[in-house]
Design a protein around this motif. Structure first.
Motif, mmCIF file in Angstrom:
data_model
loop_
_atom_site.group_PDB
_atom_site.id
_atom_site.type_symbol
_atom_site.label_atom_id
_atom_site.label_comp_id
_atom_site.label_asym_id
_atom_site.label_seq_id
_atom_site.Cartn_x
_atom_site.Cartn_y
_atom_site.Cartn_z
ATOM 1 N N PRO A 1 59.896 58.436 12.392
ATOM 2 C CA PRO A 1 59.723 58.371 13.842
ATOM 3 C C PRO A 1 59.380 59.753 14.405
ATOM 4 O O PRO A 1 59.879 60.780 13.932
ATOM 5 C CB PRO A 1 61.102 57.895 14.343
ATOM 6 C CG PRO A 1 62.055 58.241 13.246
ATOM 7 C CD PRO A 1 61.277 58.130 11.975
ATOM 8 N N ALA A 2 58.521 59.762 15.389
ATOM 9 C CA ALA A 2 58.122 61.034 15.985
ATOM 10 C C ALA A 2 59.315 61.690 16.657
ATOM 11 O O ALA A 2 60.112 61.010 17.315
ATOM 12 C CB ALA A 2 57.007 60.798 17.004
ATOM 13 N N PRO A 3 59.497 62.989 16.466
ATOM 14 C CA PRO A 3 60.622 63.673 17.105
ATOM 15 C C PRO A 3 60.478 63.627 18.618
ATOM 16 O O PRO A 3 59.366 63.590 19.136
ATOM 17 C CB PRO A 3 60.506 65.115 16.575
ATOM 18 C CG PRO A 3 59.067 65.262 16.190
ATOM 19 C CD PRO A 3 58.636 63.916 15.715
ATOM 20 N N PRO A 4 61.601 63.601 19.335
ATOM 21 C CA PRO A 4 61.506 63.551 20.801
ATOM 22 C C PRO A 4 60.821 64.798 21.332
ATOM 23 O O PRO A 4 61.015 65.901 20.821
ATOM 24 C CB PRO A 4 62.973 63.481 21.245
ATOM 25 C CG PRO A 4 63.756 64.043 20.104
ATOM 26 C CD PRO A 4 62.999 63.673 18.875
ATOM 27 N N LYS A 5 60.038 64.607 22.365
ATOM 28 C CA LYS A 5 59.348 65.738 22.979
ATOM 29 C C LYS A 5 60.355 66.649 23.660
ATOM 30 O O LYS A 5 61.319 66.196 24.264
ATOM 31 C CB LYS A 5 58.351 65.224 24.007
ATOM 32 C CG LYS A 5 57.123 64.555 23.402
ATOM 33 C CD LYS A 5 56.075 65.578 23.055
ATOM 34 C CE LYS A 5 54.774 64.878 22.651
ATOM 35 N NZ LYS A 5 53.602 65.680 22.929
ATOM 36 N N LEU B 1 63.047 78.046 33.153
ATOM 37 C CA LEU B 1 63.751 77.251 32.152
ATOM 38 C C LEU B 1 64.182 78.100 30.965
ATOM 39 O O LEU B 1 65.287 77.939 30.435
ATOM 40 C CB LEU B 1 62.858 76.105 31.669
ATOM 41 C CG LEU B 1 62.722 74.893 32.601
ATOM 42 C CD1 LEU B 1 61.548 74.024 32.165
ATOM 43 C CD2 LEU B 1 64.008 74.065 32.598
ATOM 44 N N GLN B 2 63.327 79.008 30.557
ATOM 45 C CA GLN B 2 63.618 79.837 29.386
ATOM 46 C C GLN B 2 64.568 80.986 29.721
ATOM 47 O O GLN B 2 65.481 81.287 28.952
ATOM 48 C CB GLN B 2 62.313 80.346 28.790
ATOM 49 C CG GLN B 2 61.459 79.231 28.180
ATOM 50 C CD GLN B 2 60.050 79.662 27.847
ATOM 51 O OE1 GLN B 2 59.622 80.770 28.184
ATOM 52 N NE2 GLN B 2 59.295 78.781 27.200
ATOM 53 N N SER B 3 64.380 81.626 30.874
ATOM 54 C CA SER B 3 65.233 82.763 31.225
ATOM 55 C C SER B 3 66.668 82.330 31.506
ATOM 56 O O SER B 3 67.611 83.092 31.287
ATOM 57 C CB SER B 3 64.662 83.507 32.439
ATOM 58 O OG SER B 3 64.677 82.682 33.593
ATOM 59 N N THR B 4 66.848 81.121 32.000
ATOM 60 C CA THR B 4 68.195 80.597 32.258
ATOM 61 C C THR B 4 68.768 79.840 31.069
ATOM 62 O O THR B 4 69.900 79.342 31.141
ATOM 63 C CB THR B 4 68.173 79.651 33.476
ATOM 64 O OG1 THR B 4 67.267 78.572 33.222
ATOM 65 C CG2 THR B 4 67.736 80.392 34.736
ATOM 66 N N GLN B 5 67.961 79.701 29.997
ATOM 67 C CA GLN B 5 68.351 78.974 28.779
ATOM 68 C C GLN B 5 68.543 77.475 29.042
ATOM 69 O O GLN B 5 69.146 76.775 28.226
ATOM 70 C CB GLN B 5 69.615 79.568 28.170
ATOM 71 C CG GLN B 5 69.461 81.024 27.757
ATOM 72 C CD GLN B 5 70.698 81.600 27.098
ATOM 73 O OE1 GLN B 5 71.772 81.005 27.119
ATOM 74 N NE2 GLN B 5 70.540 82.768 26.510
ATOM 75 N N GLU B 6 68.016 76.986 30.142
ATOM 76 C CA GLU B 6 68.123 75.563 30.429
ATOM 77 C C GLU B 6 67.184 74.733 29.556
ATOM 78 O O GLU B 6 67.456 73.557 29.301
ATOM 79 C CB GLU B 6 67.842 75.299 31.909
ATOM 80 C CG GLU B 6 68.995 75.644 32.819
ATOM 81 C CD GLU B 6 70.268 74.892 32.457
ATOM 82 O OE1 GLU B 6 70.210 73.655 32.374
ATOM 83 O OE2 GLU B 6 71.296 75.538 32.248
ATOM 84 N N ALA B 7 66.076 75.323 29.118
ATOM 85 C CA ALA B 7 65.171 74.596 28.215
ATOM 86 C C ALA B 7 65.906 74.237 26.924
ATOM 87 O O ALA B 7 65.821 73.102 26.432
ATOM 88 C CB ALA B 7 63.934 75.440 27.913
ATOM 89 N N GLU B 8 66.642 75.199 26.389
ATOM 90 C CA GLU B 8 67.423 74.948 25.166
ATOM 91 C C GLU B 8 68.546 73.954 25.443
ATOM 92 O O GLU B 8 68.844 73.084 24.611
ATOM 93 C CB GLU B 8 67.998 76.268 24.660
ATOM 94 C CG GLU B 8 68.804 76.149 23.376
ATOM 95 C CD GLU B 8 69.351 77.483 22.902
ATOM 96 O OE1 GLU B 8 70.091 77.504 21.900
ATOM 97 O OE2 GLU B 8 69.044 78.513 23.543
ATOM 98 N N GLN B 9 69.154 74.071 26.609
ATOM 99 C CA GLN B 9 70.233 73.156 26.968
ATOM 100 C C GLN B 9 69.727 71.716 27.055
ATOM 101 O O GLN B 9 70.379 70.772 26.574
ATOM 102 C CB GLN B 9 70.842 73.582 28.309
ATOM 103 C CG GLN B 9 71.951 72.688 28.811
ATOM 104 C CD GLN B 9 73.206 72.767 27.968
ATOM 105 O OE1 GLN B 9 73.406 73.727 27.227
ATOM 106 N NE2 GLN B 9 74.044 71.758 28.058
ATOM 107 N N ILE B 10 68.553 71.528 27.655
ATOM 108 C CA ILE B 10 67.974 70.187 27.761
ATOM 109 C C ILE B 10 67.664 69.626 26.375
ATOM 110 O O ILE B 10 67.934 68.453 26.090
ATOM 111 C CB ILE B 10 66.702 70.229 28.633
ATOM 112 C CG1 ILE B 10 67.080 70.522 30.089
ATOM 113 C CG2 ILE B 10 65.931 68.920 28.535
ATOM 114 C CD1 ILE B 10 65.888 70.759 30.981
ATOM 115 N N THR B 11 67.104 70.468 25.503
ATOM 116 C CA THR B 11 66.791 70.031 24.140
ATOM 117 C C THR B 11 68.050 69.599 23.407
ATOM 118 O O THR B 11 68.072 68.560 22.731
ATOM 119 C CB THR B 11 66.090 71.150 23.363
ATOM 120 O OG1 THR B 11 64.865 71.495 24.032
ATOM 121 C CG2 THR B 11 65.780 70.729 21.938
#
Length: 256
Positions: free
Chosen positions: A35-39, A58-68
């Motif tokens: 199965p394709a990995p989630p985007k 998103l990156q400076s607050t580390q929220e991108a990583e948190q969402i992932t």
């Protein structure tokens, strides 16, 4: 055409029989496609383009990583919804709008654009307002987010400070949906005017008008009463002493 020799025919049949299991074996042993990995939110916005400013936040607050991590985690069964403002929405902000924020406030600003669970477009006009974002408190003057529909396929997003619209769907999967919004969603807690104190109740107003209840100063009253009694006693004693002297003088006079 000359007929095929018997031994040639047998050879062809043998070859077909030998090859058939091999073909079927290869088909049976072929692994199913993974199965394709989630985007990730980063992949979605990068592919869409024109979301550089939001990606930086998103990156400076580390929220991108948190969402992932939330999308990968077992606890996030309902998925996530992200409202992404494009670069021109950030360019329309007054100068210094973001620079005046602390790191924690920038994190809250980004979290205000993220909602759990996943909300497909068909559900955006039936959500219960105010919608709770990952910024937290939806109370008065905090982080309320209201989503409504005007009945003409237009979805409006209001923060109490700005009114935006959902312009398009950038990505829709089973764990993540990303919408493009027309404006940066500025929360009331960071950009709204101070919330006035609640008006006093009728009972409070009546109590304030009456003023504090009077309390008698008991010690002072006792002292005053004590002083009056003492003075009265002295007066009585003075009158009594004078009467005795008068009686003695009269007795002596009559005895003479």
């Amino acid at each position: 055409m000359q007929p095929m020799a018997p031994h040639h025919a047998l050879l062809v049949v043998a070859l077909l029989v030998t090859a058939a299991p091999s073909v079927h074996g290869q088909a049976a042993s072929a692994p199913a496609p993974a199965p394709a990995p989630p985007k990730t939110i980063t992949a979605v916005l990068t592919k869409a383009g024109q979301f550089t400013k939001f990606l930086q936040l998103l990156q400076s607050t580390q929220e991108a990583e948190q969402i992932t991590n939330q999308l990968k985690g077992k606890s996030s069964t309902g998925g996530l919804t992200v409202f992404a403002p494009p670069d021109n929405a950030f360019s329309a902000l007054p100068a210094g709008t973001l620079n005046s924020l602390t790191d924690q406030q920038k994190t809250s600003l980004v979290q205000f654009h993220v909602v759990a669970p996943l909300l497909p477009m068909a559900q955006l006009d039936t959500v219960s307002n105010p919608l709770r974002t990952q910024a937290g408190d939806t109370g008065r003057g905090k982080y309320p987010l209201n989503i409504t529909s005007d009945g003409a396929q237009q979805v409006n997003v209001s923060t109490g400070v700005v009114n935006a619209t959902v312009d398009s769907t950038l990505y829709s999967g089973d764990r993540l949906v990303v919408y493009q919004v027309s404006k940066v969603l500025l929360p009331w807690a960071l950009y709204g005017p101070p919330v006035p104190a609640p008006a006093p109740s009728p009972a409070d107003r009546k109590k304030k008008k009456a003023g504090p209840a009077a309390v008698a100063d008991a010690p002072a009253a006792d002292t005053a009463a004590g002083t009056t009694a003492s003075e009265a006693a002295r007066g009585i004693r003075g009158v009594g002493g004078g009467s005795c002297v008068a009686v003695i003088v009269a007795a002596m006079w009559w005895g003479m």
